[in-house]
Design an enzyme around this catalytic site. Structure first.
Site, short mmCIF file in Angstrom:
data_model
loop_
_atom_site.label_atom_id
_atom_site.label_comp_id
_atom_site.label_asym_id
_atom_site.label_seq_id
_atom_site.Cartn_x
_atom_site.Cartn_y
_atom_site.Cartn_z
N HIS A 60 40.84 38.41 41.37
CA HIS A 60 39.62 38.07 41.98
C HIS A 60 40.39 37.44 43.42
CE1 HIS A 60 36.15 38.66 39.01
NE2 HIS A 60 35.14 38.54 40.18
N SER A 94 35.96 43.85 37.26
CA SER A 94 34.60 42.21 37.14
C SER A 94 34.05 42.81 36.42
CB SER A 94 34.62 41.95 38.95
OG SER A 94 33.93 40.91 38.64
N GLU A 144 41.81 37.92 33.50
CA GLU A 144 41.73 37.62 34.45
C GLU A 144 40.62 37.03 34.20
OE1 GLU A 144 39.53 38.44 37.26
OE2 GLU A 144 38.46 40.04 36.82
#
Length: 339
Positions: free
Chosen positions: A310, A117, A241
């Site tokens: 995620h 992330s 992503e």
């Protein structure tokens, strides 16, 4: 910037010390009840777990001062007893650290470094400045997931551990998980709703391509082009992503911007792998299929709905490592070649 020679850190072994640091949000946001379970899960791998001195400092942004985060990161790389580094969790501000890091210190002490992330900014800056291969994979906090964690756990071990300690030797073939989840497990470990995985999607052309991995969280990676912290490669496979905050039109424009940057610096994109989207992103296969209309990607192998990002579970990906993407109709294969 031109990429230095690739540095592959020593893989983890039984008895190694792993240091947990908070370059983004602090450990203070993680409920105390989860700390012991998280550490026990990591100790089951034979690891000794230690923490940066400042991981619990906490400000209005659920983070800490840049100086505190830099100190813990430098301490972890400088300590000869530390073999690997895990980040507490993601967030929004790890890019604040990049202009303050001692790249000579870090480059002289390559270590397993893993997070995802917001940690994408650090993954790529470490690669750009030192040539060090890092990992986009579970945080320390991820190991507190009580149920439905086996796939993530297994891929972490296969990828970052040495052969003989649970790690893999030679090319590592990935395969789809049987189930996936998209739930607030960190709030309620009993309210889990796994869904059957319908597999990976082929959105582009057929073929077999290899390339160095650039990517992970697209919104975070988009902070780096135009800075000295974006690695330069002759050829890459984009592995991307994003979370629910990136709606389809956000993902589309960020992808176009990244492709324009890569074309400007002379990087050839050989293929694309896209991780599974969270339901609240409202991304659909039909919307995502519009990626095939982008001229720079036309005819390239494009795989989507892959097991990382995620949602859970996720594989651990080597940023700067080499991946092979094979697409023959609905027959899809992904192999890590350098990890």
């Amino acid at each position: 910037m031109a990429l230095p020679e690739l540095q592959r850190p020593r893989k983890l072994r039984d008895g190694d010390q792993v240091r947990v640091i908070a370059p983004s949000r602090s450990r203070g946001i993680i409920g105390r009840a989860r700390h012991d379970a998280t550490n026990d899960r990591l100790r089951s791998l034979g690891l000794e777990i230690t923490f940066g001195a400042r991981v619990d400092e906490h400000d209005a942004f659920d983070s800490s001062a840049v100086s505190s985060r830099i100190a813990d990161l430098h301490d972890a790389f400088a300590d000869p007893d530390v073999a690997g580094i895990l980040t507490v969790i993601g967030g929004f501000n790890s890019n604040q650290l990049l202009e303050h890091l001692d790249w000579d210190l870090i480059g002289a002490n390559p270590k397993v470094f893993c997070g995802y992330s917001d940690i994408t900014a650090l993954n790529h800056a470490l690669l750009a400045h030192t040539g060090m291969l890092t990992y986009s994979g579970p945080h320390w906090s991820s190991f507190g997931m009580r149920d439905h964690f086996e796939y993530t756990f297994d891929w972490f071990r296969r990828t970052v551990f040495a052969p003989g300690a649970g790690g893999h030797d030679g090319p590592l073939a990935l395969w789809p998980a049987a189930e996936w989840t998209d739930d607030a497990w960190f709030l309620d470990q009993d309210d889990r709703h796994p869904q059957r995985n319908d597999g990976w999607w082929s959105l582009g052309g057929d073929g077999v391509v290899t390339g160095r991995i650039i990517g992970a969280n697209l919104a975070t990676l988009s902070l780096l082009p135009g800075t000295p912290h974006m690695p330069g490669l002759e050829a890459c496979v984009l592995v991307l992503e994003d979370d629910f905050e990136s709606q389809p039109h956000h993902f589309d424009r960020l992808l176009h911007a990244l492709l324009q940057h890569l074309a400007h610096v002379g990087t050839q994109v050989r293929g694309v792998v896209i991780g599974r989207f969270q339901r609240d992103s409202h991304m659909t296969r039909e919307l995502l299929s519009r990626i095939t209309d982008i001229p720079a990607l036309r005819g390239l192998p494009i795989v989507a709905n892959a097991d990382y990002g995620h949602t859970s579970p996720m594989f651990t990906l080597p940023i700067g490592g080499e991946i092979e993407v094979r697409v023959d109709g609905d027959d899809i294969g992904l192999r890590l070649l350098t990890y």
